[in-house]
Motif scaffolding. Structure first.
Motif, PDB file in Angstrom:
ATOM      1  N   PRO A   8       0.812  -1.237   0.000  1.00 52.33           N
ATOM      2  CA  PRO A   8       0.000   0.000   0.000  1.00 52.33           C
ATOM      3  C   PRO A   8       0.837   1.276   0.000  1.00 52.33           C
ATOM      4  O   PRO A   8       0.502   2.237  -0.683  1.00 52.33           O
ATOM      5  N   GLU A   9       1.951   1.279   0.738  1.00 48.55           N
ATOM      6  CA  GLU A   9       2.777   2.492   0.770  1.00 48.55           C
ATOM      7  C   GLU A   9       3.467   2.736  -0.573  1.00 48.55           C
ATOM      8  O   GLU A   9       3.708   3.866  -0.964  1.00 48.55           O
ATOM      9  N   GLN A  10       3.777   1.648  -1.308  1.00 51.85           N
ATOM     10  CA  GLN A  10       4.371   1.815  -2.635  1.00 51.85           C
ATOM     11  C   GLN A  10       3.352   2.409  -3.593  1.00 51.85           C
ATOM     12  O   GLN A  10       3.661   3.297  -4.379  1.00 51.85           O
ATOM     13  N   ALA A  12       0.779   4.265  -2.804  1.00 56.58           N
ATOM     14  CA  ALA A  12       0.549   5.660  -2.421  1.00 56.58           C
ATOM     15  C   ALA A  12       1.675   6.554  -2.944  1.00 56.58           C
ATOM     16  O   ALA A  12       1.423   7.679  -3.385  1.00 56.58           O
ATOM     17  N   LEU A  13       2.904   6.051  -2.896  1.00 51.97           N
ATOM     18  CA  LEU A  13       4.032   6.831  -3.398  1.00 51.97           C
ATOM     19  C   LEU A  13       3.895   7.073  -4.895  1.00 51.97           C
ATOM     20  O   LEU A  13       4.058   8.190  -5.374  1.00 51.97           O
ATOM     21  N   LEU A  14       3.560   6.042  -5.647  1.00 51.44           N
ATOM     22  CA  LEU A  14       3.402   6.204  -7.097  1.00 51.44           C
ATOM     23  C   LEU A  14       2.215   7.112  -7.429  1.00 51.44           C
ATOM     24  O   LEU A  14       2.268   7.854  -8.412  1.00 51.44           O
ATOM     25  N   ASP A  15       1.173   7.073  -6.604  1.00 56.29           N
ATOM     26  CA  ASP A  15       0.013   7.942  -6.839  1.00 56.29           C
ATOM     27  C   ASP A  15       0.364   9.418  -6.674  1.00 56.29           C
ATOM     28  O   ASP A  15      -0.313  10.277  -7.227  1.00 56.29           O
ATOM     29  N   ARG A  16       1.426   9.725  -5.920  1.00 54.91           N
ATOM     30  CA  ARG A  16       1.858  11.116  -5.724  1.00 54.91           C
ATOM     31  C   ARG A  16       2.661  11.649  -6.911  1.00 54.91           C
ATOM     32  O   ARG A  16       3.020  12.828  -6.927  1.00 54.91           O
ATOM     33  N   ILE A  17       2.960  10.803  -7.874  1.00 52.67           N
ATOM     34  CA  ILE A  17       3.810  11.202  -9.000  1.00 52.67           C
ATOM     35  C   ILE A  17       2.946  11.190 -10.273  1.00 52.67           C
ATOM     36  O   ILE A  17       2.776  10.155 -10.914  1.00 52.67           O
ATOM     37  N   PRO A  18       2.395  12.342 -10.663  1.00 52.12           N
ATOM     38  CA  PRO A  18       1.481  12.375 -11.805  1.00 52.12           C
ATOM     39  C   PRO A  18       2.161  12.264 -13.167  1.00 52.12           C
ATOM     40  O   PRO A  18       1.517  11.895 -14.148  1.00 52.12           O
ATOM     41  N   VAL A  34      10.838   4.906  -4.897  1.00 48.12           N
ATOM     42  CA  VAL A  34      10.144   5.027  -6.185  1.00 48.12           C
ATOM     43  C   VAL A  34      10.626   3.927  -7.134  1.00 48.12           C
ATOM     44  O   VAL A  34       9.814   3.262  -7.784  1.00 48.12           O
ATOM     45  N   ALA A  35      11.925   3.714  -7.200  1.00 46.67           N
ATOM     46  CA  ALA A  35      12.468   2.656  -8.066  1.00 46.67           C
ATOM     47  C   ALA A  35      11.931   1.292  -7.650  1.00 46.67           C
ATOM     48  O   ALA A  35      11.550   0.482  -8.501  1.00 46.67           O
ATOM     49  N   ASP A  36      11.869   1.029  -6.357  1.00 45.86           N
ATOM     50  CA  ASP A  36      11.335  -0.243  -5.866  1.00 45.86           C
ATOM     51  C   ASP A  36       9.869  -0.418  -6.260  1.00 45.86           C
ATOM     52  O   ASP A  36       9.448  -1.492  -6.682  1.00 45.86           O
ATOM     53  N   ARG A  39       9.588  -0.959 -10.081  1.00 43.68           N
ATOM     54  CA  ARG A  39      10.030  -2.320 -10.383  1.00 43.68           C
ATOM     55  C   ARG A  39       8.931  -3.328 -10.042  1.00 43.68           C
ATOM     56  O   ARG A  39       8.600  -4.196 -10.858  1.00 43.68           O
ATOM     57  N   ALA A  40       8.332  -3.221  -8.858  1.00 47.86           N
ATOM     58  CA  ALA A  40       7.270  -4.144  -8.442  1.00 47.86           C
ATOM     59  C   ALA A  40       6.065  -4.037  -9.369  1.00 47.86           C
ATOM     60  O   ALA A  40       5.467  -5.052  -9.744  1.00 47.86           O
ATOM     61  N   GLU A  41       5.702  -2.819  -9.750  1.00 41.84           N
ATOM     62  CA  GLU A  41       4.570  -2.607 -10.661  1.00 41.84           C
ATOM     63  C   GLU A  41       4.838  -3.247 -12.021  1.00 41.84           C
ATOM     64  O   GLU A  41       3.962  -3.895 -12.601  1.00 41.84           O
TER      65      GLU A  41
END
Length: 61
Positions: A8-10, A12-18, A34-36, A39-41
């Protein structure tokens, strides 16, 4: 085997980057997270749809 799904925290982090330009506004200390997350996505998406991910992972690294 460890799940590669986004935590969930990953997510949320990606959601902050439009857009890619928004990466420049992040603190340098967040870039590894962000890289992690990217990569997971990517691994999660390719595991569902199939395809190649080598070049994408190279860009993340």
């Amino acid at each position: 085997m460890r799940s590669l799904a986004l935590l969930p925290e990953q997510s949320a982090l990606l959601d902050r980057i439009p857009n890619p330009a928004a990466l420049r506004g992040l603190p340098e200390s967040d870039l590894q997270a962000v890289a992690d997350a990217v990569r997971a996505e990517m691994i999660d998406a390719v595991s569902i749809t199939g395809g190649h991910l080598g070049s994408g992972l190279g860009v993340v690294e």
